[in-house]
Design a protein around this motif. Structure first.
Motif, PDB file in Angstrom:
ATOM      1  N   VAL A  61       0.840  -1.197   0.000  1.00 50.83           N
ATOM      2  CA  VAL A  61       0.000   0.000   0.000  1.00 50.83           C
ATOM      3  C   VAL A  61       0.879   1.252   0.000  1.00 50.83           C
ATOM      4  O   VAL A  61       0.675   2.180  -0.792  1.00 50.83           O
ATOM      5  CB  VAL A  61      -0.951   0.009   1.211  1.00 50.83           C
ATOM      6  N   VAL A  62       1.865   1.248   0.890  1.00 54.58           N
ATOM      7  CA  VAL A  62       2.764   2.400   0.980  1.00 54.58           C
ATOM      8  C   VAL A  62       3.541   2.579  -0.324  1.00 54.58           C
ATOM      9  O   VAL A  62       3.749   3.704  -0.796  1.00 54.58           O
ATOM     10  CB  VAL A  62       3.718   2.256   2.177  1.00 54.58           C
ATOM     11  N   ASP A  63       3.953   1.477  -0.929  1.00 58.81           N
ATOM     12  CA  ASP A  63       4.656   1.572  -2.211  1.00 58.81           C
ATOM     13  C   ASP A  63       3.763   2.184  -3.295  1.00 58.81           C
ATOM     14  O   ASP A  63       4.245   2.931  -4.161  1.00 58.81           O
ATOM     15  CB  ASP A  63       5.144   0.196  -2.663  1.00 58.81           C
ATOM     16  N   GLY A  64       2.470   1.878  -3.257  1.00 57.86           N
ATOM     17  CA  GLY A  64       1.547   2.516  -4.190  1.00 57.86           C
ATOM     18  C   GLY A  64       1.502   4.012  -3.993  1.00 57.86           C
ATOM     19  O   GLY A  64       1.463   4.791  -4.951  1.00 57.86           O
ATOM     20  N   GLY A  65       1.546   4.436  -2.718  1.00 58.79           N
ATOM     21  CA  GLY A  65       1.611   5.865  -2.423  1.00 58.79           C
ATOM     22  C   GLY A  65       2.895   6.479  -2.933  1.00 58.79           C
ATOM     23  O   GLY A  65       2.904   7.593  -3.477  1.00 58.79           O
ATOM     24  N   ARG A  66       4.007   5.754  -2.775  1.00 63.26           N
ATOM     25  CA  ARG A  66       5.292   6.237  -3.284  1.00 63.26           C
ATOM     26  C   ARG A  66       5.253   6.406  -4.806  1.00 63.26           C
ATOM     27  O   ARG A  66       5.824   7.346  -5.355  1.00 63.26           O
ATOM     28  CB  ARG A  66       6.406   5.273  -2.900  1.00 63.26           C
ATOM     29  N   GLN A  67       4.577   5.469  -5.480  1.00 62.96           N
ATOM     30  CA  GLN A  67       4.495   5.541  -6.934  1.00 62.96           C
ATOM     31  C   GLN A  67       3.760   6.797  -7.387  1.00 62.96           C
ATOM     32  O   GLN A  67       4.209   7.493  -8.300  1.00 62.96           O
ATOM     33  CB  GLN A  67       3.786   4.299  -7.484  1.00 62.96           C
ATOM     34  N   ALA A  68       2.633   7.109  -6.740  1.00 61.90           N
ATOM     35  CA  ALA A  68       1.884   8.315  -7.098  1.00 61.90           C
ATOM     36  C   ALA A  68       2.725   9.567  -6.850  1.00 61.90           C
ATOM     37  O   ALA A  68       2.726  10.497  -7.663  1.00 61.90           O
ATOM     38  CB  ALA A  68       0.583   8.381  -6.307  1.00 61.90           C
ATOM     39  N   CYS A  69       3.433   9.577  -5.725  1.00 63.13           N
ATOM     40  CA  CYS A  69       4.288  10.731  -5.428  1.00 63.13           C
ATOM     41  C   CYS A  69       5.413  10.858  -6.448  1.00 63.13           C
ATOM     42  O   CYS A  69       5.755  11.966  -6.885  1.00 63.13           O
ATOM     43  CB  CYS A  69       4.862  10.604  -4.019  1.00 63.13           C
ATOM     44  N   LYS A  70       5.977   9.731  -6.850  1.00 67.49           N
ATOM     45  CA  LYS A  70       7.033   9.736  -7.862  1.00 67.49           C
ATOM     46  C   LYS A  70       6.516  10.336  -9.159  1.00 67.49           C
ATOM     47  O   LYS A  70       7.196  11.134  -9.818  1.00 67.49           O
ATOM     48  CB  LYS A  70       7.549   8.316  -8.081  1.00 67.49           C
ATOM     49  N   GLU A  71       5.310   9.951  -9.557  1.00 65.24           N
ATOM     50  CA  GLU A  71       4.723  10.478 -10.787  1.00 65.24           C
ATOM     51  C   GLU A  71       4.466  11.978 -10.670  1.00 65.24           C
ATOM     52  O   GLU A  71       4.504  12.698 -11.669  1.00 65.24           O
ATOM     53  CB  GLU A  71       3.420   9.743 -11.096  1.00 65.24           C
TER      54      GLU A  71
END
Length: 344
Positions: A118-128
């Motif tokens: 879940v946290v990695d999904g949040g990281r992905q959105a922030c990266k984008e």
């Protein structure tokens, strides 16, 4: 064993939001808050984020948003929740600069490995979005919860608000409606795989267009469409500017299969909650259209109030950036109803 996150929560996405009329009662306590002249947007406005003036040139935008799972896949849940939180920054015309995570996790029911996804999904959105997920806070909670506290910056002169629409403006919506309906269909195991992919794609699309529009004086007001549905957020826009709006139901962009899923009874509870909160301000004839405009959206599109001479240009700009955008109506002089829905 495949874990279905939506089975661990009583609500889903922005459909978890407290109804607008109840929220008003919570906020209107009569408490005398500190007055700070540098707080340009605060609780006295129904806007998307707080705005604090650092100096004449730059203001900081601060917001938080979190909810329970709207999809079963943990990575997609984190990505959608983060994208949704960042949307409030973009809706103010700001550019995100940092975010921190909010995580509630039932540690005795769901593994920490799932929480990490879940946290990695949040990281992905922030990266984008071009920022880092810089920290956060977590608690042991009875249901899974994830979101962000996001910070952005915007030139003070370019702040976009939701209560400054002008009569004659066109209303542009940048994402299709029907998120709550399709995710309800998923819970009922009636959502096709193709439609599931499309609704996830829509929710994961960053509203970064908002930051690009900040410098455009033709954009008089802007907000994003989330848990109160298109109707609720448009009514807030109209109330703030003391105007009304007229929209064409045939111009509303919709996710695939929305009407079919409604006919199958895939209607989220938030539709009726929203209607009970603000239905008295709407003129609409068809119950199906009422369901669509009251459907709680998660990570929905931007609703833009733009001068009529620039509307086509803004619409094309959104479409060129991959948004399924449409000119859905106009801002009109104050009427008995805040929102009038026509079907031709």
């Amino acid at each position: 064993m495949t874990i279905k996150l939506t089975e661990y929560s009583h609500g889903a996405g922005c459909g978890c939001k407290i109804a607008p009329n109840i929220l008003d009662k919570i906020l209107q306590t009569g408490f005398k808050s500190l007055v700070d002249p540098n707080l340009l947007v605060g609780n006295d406005k129904k806007d998307d984020a707080a705005v604090y003036r650092l100096n004449d040139e730059i203001s900081v935008v601060s917001t938080t948003d979190f909810f329970m799972p709207i999809v079963d896949d943990p990575f997609n849940f984190g990505r959608i929740a983060a994208t949704n939180a960042l949307s409030d920054v973009y809706a103010m015309g700001a550019t995100p600069i940092m975010a921190i995570a909010i995580l509630g996790w039932p540690v005795k029911q769901l593994s920490v490995e799932i929480a990490a996804k879940v946290v990695d999904g949040g990281r992905q959105a922030c990266k984008e979005a071009g920022i880092v997920l810089a920290g956060g806070h977590s608690i042991d909670a009875p249901e899974p919860i994830f979101g962000l506290a996001a910070t952005g910056q915007v030139p003070t002169a370019f702040i976009k608000k939701n209560h400054t629409a002008e009569v004659g403006d066109r209303l542009v919506l940048t994402k299709p409606l029907g998120v709550g309906i399709l995710t309800t269909a998923q819970k009922k195991k009636r959502l096709s795989l193709d439609d599931e992919s499309r609704v996830i794609e829509a929710m994961c699309q960053l509203n970064s267009l908002g930051a690009e529009l900040a410098a455009k004086k033709s954009i008089h007001a802007m907000t994003d469409v989330t848990g109160f549905g298109l109707a609720g957020h448009l009514i807030e826009m109209c109330e703030g500017a003391n105007v009304s709006a007229q929209i064409n139901a045939n111009k509303l962009p919709l996710l695939p299969g929305v009407r079919d899923y409604i006919e199958q009874g895939c209607i989220p509870g938030g539709v009726e909650r929203n209607w009970q909160s603000y239905g008295q301000h709407i003129h609409v004839e068809q119950e199906l259209i009422r369901t669509i405009i009251c459907d709680p959206q998660t990570s929905g599109g931007l609703l833009i109030s733009v001068s009529p001479d620039e509307a086509e240009r803004i619409l094309l700009m959104a479409q060129e950036r991959g948004f399924i955008a449409s000119d859905i109506g106009e801002v009109i002089n104050r009427q008995d109803k805040r929102l009038i829905v026509s079907e031709r």
